[in-house]
Design a protein around this motif. Structure first.
Motif, PDB file in Angstrom:
ATOM      1  N   THR A  50       0.827  -1.202   0.000  1.00 49.59           N
ATOM      2  CA  THR A  50       0.000   0.000   0.000  1.00 49.59           C
ATOM      3  C   THR A  50       0.862   1.251   0.000  1.00 49.59           C
ATOM      4  N   GLU A  53       2.133   2.250  -3.314  1.00 44.32           N
ATOM      5  CA  GLU A  53       1.139   2.780  -4.254  1.00 44.32           C
ATOM      6  C   GLU A  53       0.732   4.226  -3.971  1.00 44.32           C
ATOM      7  N   VAL A  54       1.146   4.774  -2.828  1.00 43.95           N
ATOM      8  CA  VAL A  54       0.762   6.142  -2.468  1.00 43.95           C
ATOM      9  C   VAL A  54       1.539   7.127  -3.339  1.00 43.95           C
ATOM     10  N   ASP A  55       0.839   8.126  -3.888  1.00 43.68           N
ATOM     11  CA  ASP A  55       1.518   9.090  -4.761  1.00 43.68           C
ATOM     12  C   ASP A  55       2.343  10.089  -3.941  1.00 43.68           C
ATOM     13  N   GLU A  56       3.284  10.748  -4.622  1.00 42.41           N
ATOM     14  CA  GLU A  56       4.221  11.652  -3.945  1.00 42.41           C
ATOM     15  C   GLU A  56       3.521  12.788  -3.212  1.00 42.41           C
ATOM     16  N   ARG A  57       2.482  13.319  -3.813  1.00 39.47           N
ATOM     17  CA  ARG A  57       1.786  14.445  -3.184  1.00 39.47           C
ATOM     18  C   ARG A  57       1.176  14.028  -1.842  1.00 39.47           C
ATOM     19  N   ALA A  58       0.540  12.874  -1.824  1.00 41.37           N
ATOM     20  CA  ALA A  58      -0.060  12.388  -0.583  1.00 41.37           C
ATOM     21  C   ALA A  58       1.014  12.100   0.472  1.00 41.37           C
ATOM     22  N   LEU A  59       2.141  11.564   0.041  1.00 37.70           N
ATOM     23  CA  LEU A  59       3.231  11.307   0.978  1.00 37.70           C
ATOM     24  C   LEU A  59       3.738  12.607   1.590  1.00 37.70           C
ATOM     25  N   ARG A  60       3.944  13.607   0.737  1.00 33.37           N
ATOM     26  CA  ARG A  60       4.433  14.901   1.236  1.00 33.37           C
ATOM     27  C   ARG A  60       3.408  15.534   2.179  1.00 33.37           C
ATOM     28  N   PRO A  66       9.185  11.003  -0.209  1.00 31.39           N
ATOM     29  CA  PRO A  66       8.950   9.912  -1.159  1.00 31.39           C
ATOM     30  C   PRO A  66      10.093   8.897  -1.206  1.00 31.39           C
TER      31      PRO A  66
END
Length: 85
Positions: A50, A53-60, A66
Motif C-alpha cells: 500500500t 502505491e501512495v503518490d508523492e503528493r499524498a506522501l508529502r 517519497p
C-alpha cells in the motif's frame, strides 16, 4: 496481570518498548506463535504494498519523504520498519 490473554491485547509490531516484554503473561503455544508471526508478516507485506502505491503528493502531505517511503516499501516483510527517531 497473568489472567489477561495476550491475543486480546495486540501490540504495535514496530514498537520496541522493553516494558511490553516484561509483562508477566504466559507464553503462547508454538502453533499460536507461528500463526501470530505469519499474520504479522502478512500485515507488513500488505502495508508495504500500500505504501508503494501512495503518490508523492499524498506522501508529502503526510510529512513523509517519497524516497523514504520507497525505501521502506522495498523492505522484506520479515524486517521491521526503521524507527523514525
Amino acid at each position: 496481570m497473568s489472567h489477561l490473554r495476550r491475543d486480546l491485547f495486540p501490540v504495535d509490531p514496530f514498537c520496541e518498548d522493553p516494558t511490553l516484554t516484561s509483562v508477566g503473561l504466559p507464553r503462547l503455544p508454538l502453533h499460536r506463535r507461528i500463526l501470530a508471526k505469519l499474520r504479522l508478516w502478512r500485515e507488513r507485506a500488505r502495508t508495504r504494498n500500500t505504501l508503494a502505491e501512495v503518490d508523492e503528493r499524498a506522501l508529502r502531505d503526510a510529512g513523509i519523504a517519497p524516497a523514504q517511503a520507497a525505501f521502506e516499501a522495498r523492505q522484506p516483510f520479515w524486517r521491521r520498519l526503521r524507527s523514525p527517531h
